[in-house]
Design a protein around this motif. Structure first.
Motif, PDB file in Angstrom:
ATOM      1  N   VAL A  77       2.129  35.918 -12.049  1.00  0.00           N
ATOM      2  CA  VAL A  77       1.404  34.642 -12.087  1.00  0.00           C
ATOM      3  C   VAL A  77       2.334  33.550 -12.612  1.00  0.00           C
ATOM      4  N   ALA A  78       3.131  33.855 -13.624  1.00  0.00           N
ATOM      5  CA  ALA A  78       4.098  32.891 -14.157  1.00  0.00           C
ATOM      6  C   ALA A  78       5.066  32.469 -13.058  1.00  0.00           C
ATOM      7  N   ASP A  79       5.531  33.419 -12.261  1.00  0.00           N
ATOM      8  CA  ASP A  79       6.434  33.100 -11.151  1.00  0.00           C
ATOM      9  C   ASP A  79       5.755  32.178 -10.141  1.00  0.00           C
ATOM     10  N   PHE A  80       4.483  32.415  -9.873  1.00  0.00           N
ATOM     11  CA  PHE A  80       3.730  31.551  -8.973  1.00  0.00           C
ATOM     12  C   PHE A  80       3.667  30.128  -9.523  1.00  0.00           C
ATOM     13  N   PHE A  81       3.339  29.994 -10.810  1.00  0.00           N
ATOM     14  CA  PHE A  81       3.262  28.667 -11.420  1.00  0.00           C
ATOM     15  C   PHE A  81       4.625  27.976 -11.395  1.00  0.00           C
ATOM     16  N   LYS A  82       5.700  28.730 -11.602  1.00  0.00           N
ATOM     17  CA  LYS A  82       7.047  28.162 -11.529  1.00  0.00           C
ATOM     18  C   LYS A  82       7.326  27.641 -10.120  1.00  0.00           C
ATOM     19  N   GLN A  83       6.905  28.391  -9.119  1.00  0.00           N
ATOM     20  CA  GLN A  83       7.096  27.970  -7.733  1.00  0.00           C
ATOM     21  C   GLN A  83       6.337  26.665  -7.466  1.00  0.00           C
ATOM     22  N   VAL A  84       5.095  26.606  -7.914  1.00  0.00           N
ATOM     23  CA  VAL A  84       4.284  25.401  -7.722  1.00  0.00           C
ATOM     24  C   VAL A  84       4.936  24.216  -8.437  1.00  0.00           C
ATOM     25  N   MET A  85       5.455  24.459  -9.643  1.00  0.00           N
ATOM     26  CA  MET A  85       6.111  23.410 -10.415  1.00  0.00           C
ATOM     27  C   MET A  85       7.351  22.899  -9.674  1.00  0.00           C
ATOM     28  N   GLU A  86       8.127  23.793  -9.095  1.00  0.00           N
ATOM     29  CA  GLU A  86       9.312  23.398  -8.335  1.00  0.00           C
ATOM     30  C   GLU A  86       8.925  22.582  -7.101  1.00  0.00           C
ATOM     31  N   GLU A  87       7.833  22.955  -6.439  1.00  0.00           N
ATOM     32  CA  GLU A  87       7.366  22.203  -5.266  1.00  0.00           C
ATOM     33  C   GLU A  87       6.980  20.784  -5.673  1.00  0.00           C
ATOM     34  N   ASP A  88       6.287  20.643  -6.788  1.00  0.00           N
ATOM     35  CA  ASP A  88       5.909  19.311  -7.258  1.00  0.00           C
ATOM     36  C   ASP A  88       7.134  18.502  -7.673  1.00  0.00           C
TER      37      ASP A  88
ATOM     38  N   TYR B 217       3.629  10.081  -9.522  1.00  0.00           N
ATOM     39  CA  TYR B 217       3.010  10.235 -10.841  1.00  0.00           C
ATOM     40  C   TYR B 217       2.247  11.555 -10.940  1.00  0.00           C
ATOM     41  N   HIS B 218       1.409  11.816  -9.960  1.00  0.00           N
ATOM     42  CA  HIS B 218       0.590  13.023 -10.017  1.00  0.00           C
ATOM     43  C   HIS B 218       1.433  14.291  -9.913  1.00  0.00           C
ATOM     44  N   SER B 219       2.506  14.242  -9.151  1.00  0.00           N
ATOM     45  CA  SER B 219       3.407  15.399  -9.059  1.00  0.00           C
ATOM     46  C   SER B 219       4.092  15.649 -10.392  1.00  0.00           C
TER      47      SER B 219
ATOM     48  N   ASP C 205       0.821  -1.215   0.000  1.00  0.00           N
ATOM     49  CA  ASP C 205       0.000   0.000   0.000  1.00  0.00           C
ATOM     50  C   ASP C 205       0.852   1.260   0.000  1.00  0.00           C
ATOM     51  N   VAL C 206       1.895   1.285   0.812  1.00  0.00           N
ATOM     52  CA  VAL C 206       2.750   2.474   0.891  1.00  0.00           C
ATOM     53  C   VAL C 206       3.484   2.676  -0.431  1.00  0.00           C
ATOM     54  N   MET C 207       3.956   1.601  -1.017  1.00  0.00           N
ATOM     55  CA  MET C 207       4.640   1.682  -2.310  1.00  0.00           C
ATOM     56  C   MET C 207       3.682   2.241  -3.368  1.00  0.00           C
ATOM     57  N   PHE C 208       2.488   1.721  -3.405  1.00  0.00           N
ATOM     58  CA  PHE C 208       1.481   2.207  -4.359  1.00  0.00           C
ATOM     59  C   PHE C 208       1.189   3.686  -4.121  1.00  0.00           C
ATOM     60  N   ASP C 209       1.046   4.075  -2.866  1.00  0.00           N
ATOM     61  CA  ASP C 209       0.750   5.472  -2.529  1.00  0.00           C
ATOM     62  C   ASP C 209       1.873   6.400  -2.992  1.00  0.00           C
ATOM     63  N   LEU C 210       3.115   5.990  -2.773  1.00  0.00           N
ATOM     64  CA  LEU C 210       4.248   6.812  -3.203  1.00  0.00           C
ATOM     65  C   LEU C 210       4.302   6.926  -4.722  1.00  0.00           C
ATOM     66  N   ILE C 211       4.061   5.819  -5.404  1.00  0.00           N
ATOM     67  CA  ILE C 211       4.041   5.847  -6.867  1.00  0.00           C
ATOM     68  C   ILE C 211       2.949   6.785  -7.360  1.00  0.00           C
TER      69      ILE C 211
ATOM     70  N   LYS D  52       3.057  14.623 -13.398  1.00  0.00           N
ATOM     71  CA  LYS D  52       2.026  15.009 -14.372  1.00  0.00           C
ATOM     72  C   LYS D  52       1.650  16.471 -14.201  1.00  0.00           C
ATOM     73  N   ALA D  53       1.449  16.879 -12.953  1.00  0.00           N
ATOM     74  CA  ALA D  53       1.092  18.269 -12.681  1.00  0.00           C
ATOM     75  C   ALA D  53       2.220  19.191 -13.123  1.00  0.00           C
ATOM     76  N   GLY D  54       3.459  18.802 -12.832  1.00  0.00           N
ATOM     77  CA  GLY D  54       4.597  19.626 -13.245  1.00  0.00           C
ATOM     78  C   GLY D  54       4.632  19.826 -14.747  1.00  0.00           C
ATOM     79  N   HIS D  55       4.294  18.790 -15.477  1.00  0.00           N
ATOM     80  CA  HIS D  55       4.224  18.891 -16.936  1.00  0.00           C
ATOM     81  C   HIS D  55       3.143  19.889 -17.345  1.00  0.00           C
ATOM     82  N   ASP D  56       1.988  19.792 -16.725  1.00  0.00           N
ATOM     83  CA  ASP D  56       0.873  20.700 -17.035  1.00  0.00           C
ATOM     84  C   ASP D  56       1.211  22.138 -16.668  1.00  0.00           C
ATOM     85  N   TYR D  57       1.905  22.332 -15.546  1.00  0.00           N
ATOM     86  CA  TYR D  57       2.239  23.688 -15.095  1.00  0.00           C
ATOM     87  C   TYR D  57       3.132  24.406 -16.089  1.00  0.00           C
ATOM     88  N   GLY D  58       3.920  23.652 -16.852  1.00  0.00           N
ATOM     89  CA  GLY D  58       4.743  24.283 -17.877  1.00  0.00           C
ATOM     90  C   GLY D  58       3.886  25.077 -18.858  1.00  0.00           C
ATOM     91  N   GLN D  59       2.743  24.523 -19.216  1.00  0.00           N
ATOM     92  CA  GLN D  59       1.827  25.238 -20.110  1.00  0.00           C
ATOM     93  C   GLN D  59       1.242  26.455 -19.405  1.00  0.00           C
TER      94      GLN D  59
END
Length: 78
Positions: free
Chosen positions: A44-55, A20-22, A10-16, A24-31
């Motif tokens: 706003v671009a700087d905010f999205f960059k920050q969110v992308m770095e966090e992911d 994955y979602h981090s 379960d923990v392995m699945f949760d981490l995967i 995927k989101a990082g890819h989307d944030y590039g747009q």
């Protein structure tokens, strides 16, 4: 470690899943960054960059944990 319906612990699945979602989101944030930059919204671009770095950091941390857990399962250590 409990094994879920997937055959993975379960923990392995949760981490995967989080990794994955981090990623995927990082890819989307590039747009989103490009959209904001094209619209002239550098703050706003700087905010999205920050969110992308966090992911990106989140995905990297998941990777670290997955390596550790994989090694523990391979050696039988807890």
């Amino acid at each position: 470690m409990a094994t879920g319906e997937t055959g993975f612990g379960d923990v392995m699945f949760d981490l995967i899943s989080v990794q994955y979602h981090s990623l995927k989101a990082g890819h989307d944030y590039g747009q989103y960054v490009r959209d904001a930059e094209n619209g002239g919204y550098s703050d706003v671009a700087d905010f999205f960059k920050q969110v992308m770095e966090e992911d990106s950091r989140r995905a990297a941390k998941c990777h670290e944990f997955l390596e550790k857990l994989t090694h523990q399962e391979d050696t039988g250590k807890s």
